[in-house]
Design a protein around this motif. Structure first.
Motif, PDB file in Angstrom:
ATOM      1  N   TYR A 304       0.700  -1.296  -0.095  1.00  0.00           N
ATOM      2  CA  TYR A 304      -0.048  -0.104  -0.030  1.00  0.00           C
ATOM      3  C   TYR A 304       1.088   1.216   0.200  1.00  0.00           C
ATOM      4  O   TYR A 304       0.544   2.212  -0.764  1.00  0.00           O
ATOM      5  N   ASN A 308       0.941   4.025  -2.723  1.00  0.00           N
ATOM      6  CA  ASN A 308       0.490   5.281  -2.650  1.00  0.00           C
ATOM      7  C   ASN A 308       1.516   6.338  -2.923  1.00  0.00           C
ATOM      8  O   ASN A 308       1.118   7.379  -3.020  1.00  0.00           O
ATOM      9  N   ALA A 314      -7.110   6.402  -0.417  1.00  0.00           N
ATOM     10  CA  ALA A 314      -7.457   5.954   0.713  1.00  0.00           C
ATOM     11  C   ALA A 314      -7.189   4.787   0.845  1.00  0.00           C
ATOM     12  O   ALA A 314      -7.461   3.889  -0.066  1.00  0.00           O
ATOM     13  N   PRO A 315      -6.685   4.493   2.353  1.00  0.00           N
ATOM     14  CA  PRO A 315      -6.496   2.772   2.448  1.00  0.00           C
ATOM     15  C   PRO A 315      -7.772   2.020   2.120  1.00  0.00           C
ATOM     16  O   PRO A 315      -7.742   0.733   1.758  1.00  0.00           O
ATOM     17  N   GLU A 316      -8.962   2.444   2.456  1.00  0.00           N
ATOM     18  CA  GLU A 316     -10.340   2.002   2.124  1.00  0.00           C
ATOM     19  C   GLU A 316     -10.610   1.601   0.690  1.00  0.00           C
ATOM     20  O   GLU A 316     -10.838   0.605   0.152  1.00  0.00           O
ATOM     21  N   THR A 317      -9.973   2.400  -0.096  1.00  0.00           N
ATOM     22  CA  THR A 317     -10.033   2.354  -1.702  1.00  0.00           C
ATOM     23  C   THR A 317      -9.124   1.422  -2.274  1.00  0.00           C
ATOM     24  O   THR A 317      -9.355   0.482  -2.930  1.00  0.00           O
ATOM     25  N   TYR A 318      -7.997   1.428  -1.693  1.00  0.00           N
ATOM     26  CA  TYR A 318      -6.779   0.337  -1.893  1.00  0.00           C
ATOM     27  C   TYR A 318      -7.431  -1.184  -1.500  1.00  0.00           C
ATOM     28  O   TYR A 318      -7.356  -2.038  -2.478  1.00  0.00           O
ATOM     29  N   GLU A 319      -7.921  -1.256  -0.266  1.00  0.00           N
ATOM     30  CA  GLU A 319      -8.444  -2.489   0.372  1.00  0.00           C
ATOM     31  C   GLU A 319      -9.623  -3.084  -0.622  1.00  0.00           C
ATOM     32  O   GLU A 319      -9.375  -4.301  -1.228  1.00  0.00           O
ATOM     33  N   GLN A 320     -10.507  -2.292  -1.353  1.00  0.00           N
ATOM     34  CA  GLN A 320     -11.400  -2.690  -2.099  1.00  0.00           C
ATOM     35  C   GLN A 320     -11.237  -3.138  -3.529  1.00  0.00           C
ATOM     36  O   GLN A 320     -11.595  -3.884  -3.751  1.00  0.00           O
ATOM     37  N   GLU A 321     -10.196  -1.952  -4.108  1.00  0.00           N
ATOM     38  CA  GLU A 321     -10.083  -2.057  -5.340  1.00  0.00           C
ATOM     39  C   GLU A 321      -8.660  -2.714  -5.925  1.00  0.00           C
ATOM     40  O   GLU A 321      -8.451  -3.442  -7.027  1.00  0.00           O
ATOM     41  N   ARG A 323      -6.107  -4.397  -3.401  1.00  0.00           N
ATOM     42  CA  ARG A 323      -5.357  -5.036  -2.685  1.00  0.00           C
ATOM     43  C   ARG A 323      -5.082  -6.661  -3.064  1.00  0.00           C
ATOM     44  O   ARG A 323      -3.985  -7.032  -3.564  1.00  0.00           O
TER      45      ARG A 323
END
Length: 345
Positions: A304, A308, A314-321, A323
């Motif tokens: 991440y 980045n 955002a971490p949430e976007t990375y996690e969902q799309e 990771r």
């Protein structure tokens, strides 16, 4: 799906465009799809043991087909399709005059050779000891007086010299063969001696065929070794980058980077799963990790953090799309990096 009779015509056109560098993106996509159809047809016929090997590494047959196509269509530093051009240069006839059937079969063989190399790398990663024995057996067979090597429906197969192969009979039950072999073999035997023992076991029976797949022989020989024993014929190869020159490391990293580029292109960008900017950030983040590995950095930044650095999200976007995509690509990068370090195994 187009008829097989259409393939050579399209294949010749695409190869001519690839050789000259005049191929468009749409034509390249068509060439990739045609090639993928051919390699998937081959992969559907591989033995279940190979399928299991791929699954052990988290690869589906679709993943493997993309990996094969990515390698076939990899570009070099001059942005040319070097593997395709090498294939064209290896043809016995000029690309414009070679018969359709010969061109189709030659290109199919080219793709299969890439798949075979993929299998060899997977085998080396999944079972390094078995891969080492496998390599040593093949080395011994070059001058063997006991066995020859050929290819049939079981892939590479050992056949006994000076004996009737009895291929009209059924297979030797693996457990029974291993039991008879263990009774006569010693873990302190070299591989040539083990081949002689296996030849004797096969010669002393006429109930089963006397040809055995190479991978089965490698497994049987490996299991007969004591855990602290290394067969006489084994040759150590570097499993880390410490023994490579700076030039070799750069070349190795460049090869892995090309594989990653093609994977991101074919699996994500062409299929509309990421934008150009996102694809570039994915590659740049993985490129940073490759530089860390090459320099011996034992604590590279997280995926991440690297991502980045090139595209702020955002971490949430990375996690969902991203990771799962990045972790898959990281696994692929590790496999590519490792396999190239062990390419002689």
């Amino acid at each position: 799906m187009p008829s097989v009779t259409v393939y050579p015509e399209k294949l010749r056109r695409h190869l001519t465009q690839l050789e000259s560098g005049s191929i468009s993106e749409s034509q390249l996509s068509e060439a990739v799809q045609l090639s993928r159809t051919m390699i998937q047809a081959y992969l559907r016929c591989i033995p279940s043991s190979i399928t299991h090997l791929c699954l052990q590494q988290g690869l589906s047959m679709t993943d493997l087909s993309y990996d094969c196509i990515a390698e076939a269509f990899a570009r070099d530093t001059d942005n040319t399709f070097s593997n395709i051009q090498n294939f064209i240069g290896s043809l016995r006839n000029d690309l414009n005059t070679i018969p359709d059937r010969d061109l189709f079969l030659a290109y199919k063989g080219f793709l299969i050779s890439i798949a075979e190399a993929q299998f060899a790398r997977l085998y080396a990663q999944t079972d390094p000891a078995g891969s080492r024995v496998h390599r040593n057996i093949r080395d011994c067979l070059r001058d063997s007086k006991t066995f020859g090597l050929r290819r049939d429906f079981r892939r590479l197969v050992l056949f006994p010299l000076r004996l009737d192969a009895l291929d009209h009979l059924g297979p030797f039950p693996p457990d029974e063969l291993a039991g008879r072999f263990v009774q006569e073999a010693s873990s302190r035997h070299s591989i040539p001696e083990m081949l002689e023992t296996l030849h004797h076991v096969l010669a002393c029976q006429s109930q089963y065929r006397r040809t055995i797949s190479l991978i089965d022989v490698a497994s049987m020989f490996k299991n007969s070794y004591q855990t602290d024993f290394s067969p006489e014929t084994s040759v150590d190869h570097p499993s880390s980058s410490e023994s490579l020159s700076e030039f070799e490391l750069r070349r190795l990293r460049h090869e892995v980077e090309n594989a990653l580029k093609e994977k991101i292109l074919l699996a994500y960008l062409v299929r509309g799963k990421v934008t150009d900017q996102q694809a570039q950030a994915m590659f740049n983040a993985l490129q940073d990790l490759l530089e860390d590995w090459s320099s011996g950095d034992s604590s590279p930044a997280s995926l991440y953090s690297n991502f980045n650095n090139h595209l702020s999200i955002a971490p949430e976007t990375y996690e969902q799309e991203f990771r799962s995509k990045m972790e898959y690509l990281l696994k692929m990068a590790r496999q590519e990096f490792s396999s190239r370090l062990m390419r002689e195994l």
